[in-house]
Design a protein around this motif. Structure first.
Motif, PDB file in Angstrom:
ATOM      1  N   ALA A  38       0.817  -1.217   0.000  1.00 27.13           N
ATOM      2  CA  ALA A  38       0.000   0.000   0.000  1.00 27.13           C
ATOM      3  C   ALA A  38       0.847   1.261   0.000  1.00 27.13           C
ATOM      4  O   ALA A  38       0.330   2.358  -0.218  1.00 27.13           O
ATOM      5  N   GLY A  39       2.155   1.110   0.281  1.00 31.08           N
ATOM      6  CA  GLY A  39       3.037   2.273   0.222  1.00 31.08           C
ATOM      7  C   GLY A  39       3.395   2.890   1.558  1.00 31.08           C
ATOM      8  O   GLY A  39       3.784   4.061   1.616  1.00 31.08           O
ATOM      9  N   ILE A  40       3.311   2.114   2.645  1.00 25.43           N
ATOM     10  CA  ILE A  40       3.716   2.648   3.952  1.00 25.43           C
ATOM     11  C   ILE A  40       5.205   2.998   3.904  1.00 25.43           C
ATOM     12  O   ILE A  40       5.976   2.374   3.171  1.00 25.43           O
ATOM     13  N   ASP A  41       5.627   3.995   4.686  1.00 26.51           N
ATOM     14  CA  ASP A  41       7.018   4.448   4.634  1.00 26.51           C
ATOM     15  C   ASP A  41       7.963   3.600   5.485  1.00 26.51           C
ATOM     16  O   ASP A  41       9.143   3.456   5.155  1.00 26.51           O
ATOM     17  N   GLU A  42       7.445   3.062   6.583  1.00 27.65           N
ATOM     18  CA  GLU A  42       8.313   2.304   7.493  1.00 27.65           C
ATOM     19  C   GLU A  42       7.463   1.356   8.313  1.00 27.65           C
ATOM     20  O   GLU A  42       6.316   1.644   8.645  1.00 27.65           O
ATOM     21  N   LEU A  43       8.049   0.204   8.648  1.00 27.89           N
ATOM     22  CA  LEU A  43       7.379  -0.770   9.508  1.00 27.89           C
ATOM     23  C   LEU A  43       8.245  -1.061  10.733  1.00 27.89           C
ATOM     24  O   LEU A  43       9.398  -1.482  10.587  1.00 27.89           O
ATOM     25  N   GLU A  44       7.684  -0.827  11.903  1.00 28.06           N
ATOM     26  CA  GLU A  44       8.351  -1.261  13.139  1.00 28.06           C
ATOM     27  C   GLU A  44       7.778  -2.641  13.438  1.00 28.06           C
ATOM     28  O   GLU A  44       6.582  -2.780  13.719  1.00 28.06           O
ATOM     29  N   VAL A  68      10.303  -1.600   1.836  1.00 27.08           N
ATOM     30  CA  VAL A  68      10.035  -0.650   2.911  1.00 27.08           C
ATOM     31  C   VAL A  68      11.077  -0.880   4.009  1.00 27.08           C
ATOM     32  O   VAL A  68      11.585  -2.000   4.180  1.00 27.08           O
ATOM     33  N   ARG A  69      11.427   0.168   4.725  1.00 22.45           N
ATOM     34  CA  ARG A  69      12.400   0.030   5.817  1.00 22.45           C
ATOM     35  C   ARG A  69      11.752  -0.697   6.994  1.00 22.45           C
ATOM     36  O   ARG A  69      10.664  -0.350   7.440  1.00 22.45           O
ATOM     37  N   LEU A  70      12.454  -1.711   7.510  1.00 23.12           N
ATOM     38  CA  LEU A  70      12.023  -2.432   8.702  1.00 23.12           C
ATOM     39  C   LEU A  70      12.909  -2.027   9.879  1.00 23.12           C
ATOM     40  O   LEU A  70      14.133  -2.038   9.756  1.00 23.12           O
TER      41      LEU A  70
END
Length: 371
Positions: A38-44, A68-70
């Motif tokens: 969906a295009g989220i910028d970052e995932l924690e 995406v950055r994890l």
């Protein structure tokens, strides 16, 4: 051109801290994939220090090579960070308590010790990962001068982003906007606002932070999270676009499907009136509203439901009028002469009175077919 606000999702970390919520490996992967697509910028994506099972789930997410950055969440403790490095994540969030309450009564340390520990952890992390978020826990109850001191040290250490956490959800939008502008202006490092919803102001506080100059916002799908939860991804994203008129990278049409997915995995029913994703939020019942949207949807809609993967609907209550029934029959290509409409209206109002609730469109059409 103004820089776009980053949406940093923590559904798989803070969201999973909601009471009774635990995602298994396939569920974590499913949610991570959906948000990345969906295009989220970052995932924690979690807390490796929780143990080998959690660390393995995170390593499996890393192996997916999502676009995406994890990052992982860690205390300001070397052992936590070592567990994170082993997962192969691109970045780490290092969280340190910043209020006097937590420094003295949780850590039982002082400011000097905290700054020294921060320096050691960040310096080591710089050797292991490519991105570092410094999380200021309980920052909303901390001394602003001390926060400035931390930010200056973080700049020297090469921290990439600083997370200001309203850990207890005690702030309100005017306080956020007026008190945090100087912090945002003076920081050379982008600031992220991490809101909790204890007083029902997480989304409003997040938007106020953006208006104050913050460059990133922590969110979770559906507002899932510790206690009353966090800022809801869908609320913040839609409000950024339609209230603040800002560019949003996220594909808003996917929000509803993602929310249903997370709701199922978390075992949490979405409240009917939950903004953006609730079952009733694009349903009109009042005859005045139904008449208004028949003439122009903009009379009672801020944005089209299709833009967030939803559809418009109506239900019919005690205020239902002749022209509301005409509109329903006409929209379905059914006969709508005066006698037919009057009979259906009377039967509809009788049924509403009998059940003591509004009727959905399909229920009214059922009355037509049974006549």
């Amino acid at each position: 051109m103004e820089q776009r606000v980053l949406l940093c999702d923590t559904t798989l970390r803070d969201g999973e801290q909601a009471p009774g919520v635990s995602f298994n490996g396939p569920e974590k992967e499913m949610i991570a994939r959906a948000l990345a697509d969906a295009g989220i910028d970052e995932l924690e994506v979690g807390v490796p220090a929780m143990g080998s099972v959690e660390a393995k789930k995170i390593s499996q997410l890393v192996a997916l090579n999502l676009p995406v950055r994890l990052i992982t969440w860690n205390r300001v403790v070397q052992a936590d960070l070592l567990a994170s490095y082993r997962t192969g994540v691109e970045g780490v969030a290092i969280s340190l308590p910043t209020s006097e309450q937590q420094i003295k009564h949780k850590l039982r340390k002082d400011r000097g010790w905290l700054l020294e520990q921060m320096g050691q952890c960040v310096s080591e992390a710089k050797k292991e990962v490519g991105y570092i978020v410094l999380g200021l826990e309980d920052a909303s109850r901390a001394d602003l001068d001390f926060l400035q001191e931390i930010i200056v040290e973080a700049e020297k250490l090469g921290v990439d982003r600083i997370r200001f956490a309203d850990t207890l959800g005690v702030m309100e939008p005017l306080n956020v906007f007026f008190n945090l502008q100087d912090l945002a202006r003076s920081s050379k490092i982008p600031l992220e606002f991490h809101a909790h919803n204890d007083l029902g102001m997480a989304t409003a506080n997040s938007l106020a932070a953006v208006q104050a100059g913050f460059k990133a916002v922590s969110v979770t799908v559906g507002g899932l999270g510790e206690r009353a939860g966090n800022s809801a991804l869908e609320e913040v994203a839609v409000a950024l676009k339609y209230s603040l008129k800002q560019e949003v990278k996220l594909d808003l049409k996917r929000l509803n499907a993602i929310a249903l997915m997370v709701s199922s995995a978390a075992g949490r029913v979405v409240p009917r009136a939950k903004p953006i994703i609730g079952a009733d939020v694009f349903t009109h019942t009042s005859s005045i509203h139904i008449d208004g949207i028949q003439k122009d949807f903009a009379n009672y809609q801020t944005f089209p439901p299709e833009s967030v993967g939803r559809k418009h609907s109506t239900s019919f209550g005690k205020q239902t009028k002749f022209k509301n029934v005409v509109w329903l029959l006409k929209s379905r290509g059914m006969a709508h002469d005066q006698e037919t409409v009057n009979q259906l209206l009377n039967k509809t109002l009788d049924k509403i009175d009998q059940l003591d609730r509004p009727l959905e469109e399909e229920e009214i059409l059922g009355i037509v077919l049974s006549s």
